[in-house]
Design a protein around this motif. Sequence first.
Motif, PDB file in Angstrom:
ATOM      1  N   THR A   1     -47.322  35.449   8.775  1.00 44.57           N
ATOM      2  CA  THR A   1     -47.142  36.360   7.638  1.00 44.57           C
ATOM      3  C   THR A   1     -48.396  36.485   6.770  1.00 44.57           C
ATOM      4  OG1 THR A   1     -44.884  35.580   7.597  1.00 44.57           O
ATOM      5  CG2 THR A   1     -45.587  36.911   5.749  1.00 44.57           C
ATOM      6  N   MET A   2     -48.998  35.320   6.440  1.00 46.75           N
ATOM      7  CA  MET A   2     -50.113  35.345   5.499  1.00 46.75           C
ATOM      8  C   MET A   2     -51.361  35.993   6.087  1.00 46.75           C
ATOM      9  SD  MET A   2     -48.616  33.966   2.998  1.00 46.75           S
ATOM     10  CE  MET A   2     -49.715  33.358   1.743  1.00 46.75           C
ATOM     11  N   HIS A   3     -51.366  36.230   7.388  1.00 45.43           N
ATOM     12  CA  HIS A   3     -52.544  36.811   8.036  1.00 45.43           C
ATOM     13  C   HIS A   3     -52.346  38.275   8.400  1.00 45.43           C
ATOM     14  CE1 HIS A   3     -54.660  32.958   8.473  1.00 45.43           C
ATOM     15  NE2 HIS A   3     -53.429  32.483   8.466  1.00 45.43           N
TER      16      HIS A   3
ATOM     17  N   ILE B   1     -41.962  33.884   3.906  1.00 46.47           N
ATOM     18  CA  ILE B   1     -42.810  33.093   4.782  1.00 46.47           C
ATOM     19  C   ILE B   1     -41.921  32.198   5.645  1.00 46.47           C
ATOM     20  CG2 ILE B   1     -44.609  31.336   4.825  1.00 46.47           C
ATOM     21  CD1 ILE B   1     -45.639  32.496   2.253  1.00 46.47           C
TER      22      ILE B   1
END
Lengths: 315, 175
Positions: free
Chosen positions: B67-69, B81
């Motif tokens: 998710t964070m990427h 997340i």
Amino acid sequence: MRHLLSISDLTKVQAISILDTATELARVSDGAVKKLPTLRGRTIVNLFAEDSTRTRISFEAAAKRLSADVINFSAKGSSLSKGESLKDTALTLQAMGADAVVIRHSASGAPQRLADSDWMTGSVINAGDGTHEHPSQALLDAFTIRKHCAKGGVDLDGIRVAIVGDILHSRVARSNVLLLNLLGARVTLVAPPTLLPVGVESWPVKISYDLDKVIGNVDVVMMLRVQQERMNDLFFPNTREYSRYFGLNADRLKLMSHDSIVMHPGPMNRGLEITAEVADSARSVIVEQVANGVSVRMAILYVLLAGGPLESGGK
Amino acid sequence: MSLALSAPDITRALTRISHEILEANTASDQIVLLGVPTRGAHLAVRIAASMASIAGHAIPVGMLDITMHRDDLRMRAPRPIMPTSIPSCGIEGRDLILIDDVLFSGRTIRAALDALGEIGRPHTVQLAVLVDRGHRELPIRADFVGKNLPTSITQSVKVHLSEVDGIDEVSIEES
């Protein structure tokens, strides 16, 4: 969700989702590479019109671990100390393209004013306003309590928390009462009557004036700092008497149940509300609260800033 | 809505992928499987079990949240997340197989490659997917494909797995 101004803006689902996100993000802080690309190209301004150590560096670390650009701005050494108004400061930040402003201000409601105005388009995050609220502190406290006391539960159902000391001047206490209540914890406030705010009877809490009666029956003891800088009146006879009745010392620590924890939002007055012996004891999670603060603030920044302007979904 | 893969089809596809992975990677003790949550992670567990019964030893399996990427975070509401768990052997120098349910634009896999960079440096990274529906936006292809499913860009492919949805099935829906 665009702003974080008060815990009362959050639903239980949103609060738990921030704590869950923080749990995953804590991994990043433990990992070899302490950086995620998520907020690359976003600008976050730390606007601190009142002194702070923990909250400011915590927000700064959180923003940097998400690759945002951080501009620090404190009252000392800026035009705020020359008497510039909040509006002019906000317009300046808007002109510089700030995507979010983390604001601490001595006036209760200053973040609300900023969010309601059309001075700037970014998100506003309340990092403590006067004696009103400090939502990110309450979230990190709930995160710490959940980690130690919830036994795998998602909320804080049935956990007993005593908040002890200067409730009157404490924005931390206000935010914590709202959030702990939202998550199902049972809160007892312990303070001399002079340090309880007017209208406290209507809060969803129990009130006690006797710390010794409460301390054996709680899972969490949260000590508050005696805010002498906000005390323009005599609230207790002297500090020695305050320590004797409402301070946490080694004798009182022995009365606590064996798996309970001691918390303090900092900065501590060692020797006044808490003795050094207790603050440094194994029961104290005060230093851990600071570490958790970074993860929780990363989660707040992620939830407010990572998504786009539209609330649309679908793959 | 039309059914693209039934429960037996899915089982057959996963068994075939398991054989193909072992065929392509002769050093089977070097293989690590990482699924992309949610459904890719469940597929990874199934493929690991199937490979273990063929190879005769356990295959390390974990999950990797990307998710964070993602590069499309700003285009929609914030996503929750998901957990990441890396097998205790790590991924350094291993033959790593990424597993996802549907290969579409390729952006999830690009994000996964970025996320891997923070964990270690595998010897090789390969990609296994249950369904390849086409419409790639990046130069990414799968090494192991359960089923190539020609779709139009307006259709959506729904993967249901018994672990999360109570039923095994892949369908195509008109939107």
